[in-house]
Design an enzyme around this catalytic site. Structure first.
Site, PDB file in Angstrom:
ATOM      1  N   SER A 147     -47.746  -8.153   2.733  1.00 41.31           N
ATOM      2  CA  SER A 147     -46.655  -7.283   3.166  1.00 41.31           C
ATOM      3  C   SER A 147     -45.534  -8.102   3.789  1.00 41.31           C
ATOM      4  CB  SER A 147     -47.173  -6.278   4.203  1.00 41.31           C
ATOM      5  OG  SER A 147     -46.090  -5.592   4.815  1.00 41.31           O
ATOM      6  N   TYR A 160     -50.781  -4.455  12.250  1.00 40.32           N
ATOM      7  CA  TYR A 160     -50.772  -4.590  10.796  1.00 40.32           C
ATOM      8  C   TYR A 160     -50.113  -5.904  10.379  1.00 40.32           C
ATOM      9  CZ  TYR A 160     -49.581  -3.389   5.929  1.00 40.32           C
ATOM     10  OH  TYR A 160     -49.445  -3.377   4.565  1.00 40.32           O
TER      11      TYR A 160
END
Length: 314
Positions: A147, A160
């Site tokens: 990501s 995250y």
């Protein structure tokens, strides 16, 4: 073109995280191309698994796996090894991902950081290490969905983002170390797409309520419940720009598996070029302003607001 002829029927590929989103779409795409696919799902009776059974050929094998449970990973490894020892394994797609907290790092419980690391980092590490002998024997490919949050400090995504940063660095290290073996390693850094529960406002509202209920009283007073509410509101608003068409990501994963010279990093999604340009070439304060404007711009914590200071003086 570019070595796509490698997709002859019979090539073997393992995909982690196929209940929904990128994993499910990629499993369907590779199955249609003639791959023999081992697709892991969290819930073998869930709607995602049922959709794969309905839409894919009998070649596709569904395997139940929770990446936080080593015994699940070992069971999957044993199954794949038993069915690929003679052929090797051409491709591994690490796609499983987890995040259920949108909040400042200070407001995010330590347990959330640990769960993100367990799923997004340690689970992928254990699966990759377990399948490496098969991938080395085939001179195969590892494609990992990471990501941009692992490269850039997105507000309210510390748990995250930290796990994805660790994952990206790990895969870059594998890429360097596995070069002599002929194993190519690619990382996918997608923009914001509509996958699983990521775009369900009811899910995020529930998570916000649980977070507020779990916060120590002094911490909640310092930031204010309205601070957490505003973050959640902005995130739900941001969800409306999520892209529903997953084909750009599926094509990037497929290219990573099949191109003669796959890219080291793929950036499917709009706006990523500008984001990375700002990140690499402009001052930090410009990057931080951009990320707040693009994603979430939290209000001032309660303890720092003028009205709070005025009230404290009285």
């Amino acid at each position: 073109p570019g070595g796509w002829g490698l997709a002859a029927a019979g090539l073997l590929s393992a995909l982690a995280g196929c209940d929904s989103g990128f994993g499910q779409a990629t499993a369907q795409h590779l199955d249609a191309m003639g791959f023999r696919v081992f697709a892991s799902v969290l819930d073998p009776q869930g709607p995602g698994a049922q959709e794969l059974r309905r839409s894919c050929s009998p070649r596709l094998t569904l395997l139940q796996m929770d990446l936080t449970k080593p015994e699940d990973i070992q069971r999957v490894l044993q199954h794949i090894q038993a069915h690929t020892n003679s052929t090797g394994l051409w491709g591994l797609v690490n796609n499983a991902g987890f995040n259920d907290t949108i909040a400042d790092a200070e407001l995010s419980p330590l347990g959330k950081f640990r769960t993100c690391m367990e799923v997004n980092f340690f689970g992928s590490l254990e699966l990759t290490k377990g399948l490496l002998p098969l991938l080395r024997s085939a001179g195969g490919r590892i494609v990992t969905v990471s990501s941009p949050a692992g490269d850039l400090p997105f507000p309210c995504l510390a748990a995250y983002g930290a796990s994805k940063a660790a994952l990206s660095l790990l895969m870059d290290t594998f890429r360097s170390e596995l070069q002599p073996w002929g194993v190519k390693v690619s990382i996918i850094l997608p923009g914001y797409y509509k996958t699983g529960t990521t775009c369900d406002p009811a899910f995020w509202n529930l998570q916000k309520q649980r977070l507020v209920a779990s916060l120590p009283r002094e911490l909640l007073q310092a930031y204010g419940e309205d601070y957490v509410e505003e973050i959640n509101r902005q995130f739900i608003q941001f969800m409306k720009v999520a892209v529903e068409d997953l084909s750009a990501v599926v094509n990037s994963i497929t290219d990573g598996l099949l191109a003669a010279n796959p890219a080291v990093r793929y950036y499917p999604g709009q706006g990523l070029g500008l984001m990375y340009f700002i990140h690499r070439y402009l001052p930090y304060f410009v990057r931080d302003l951009f990320l707040k404007g693009f994603f979430i711009n939290p209000k001032l914590p309660r303890a720092l607001r003028r009205e709070h200071h005025d009230a404290a003086k009285k």
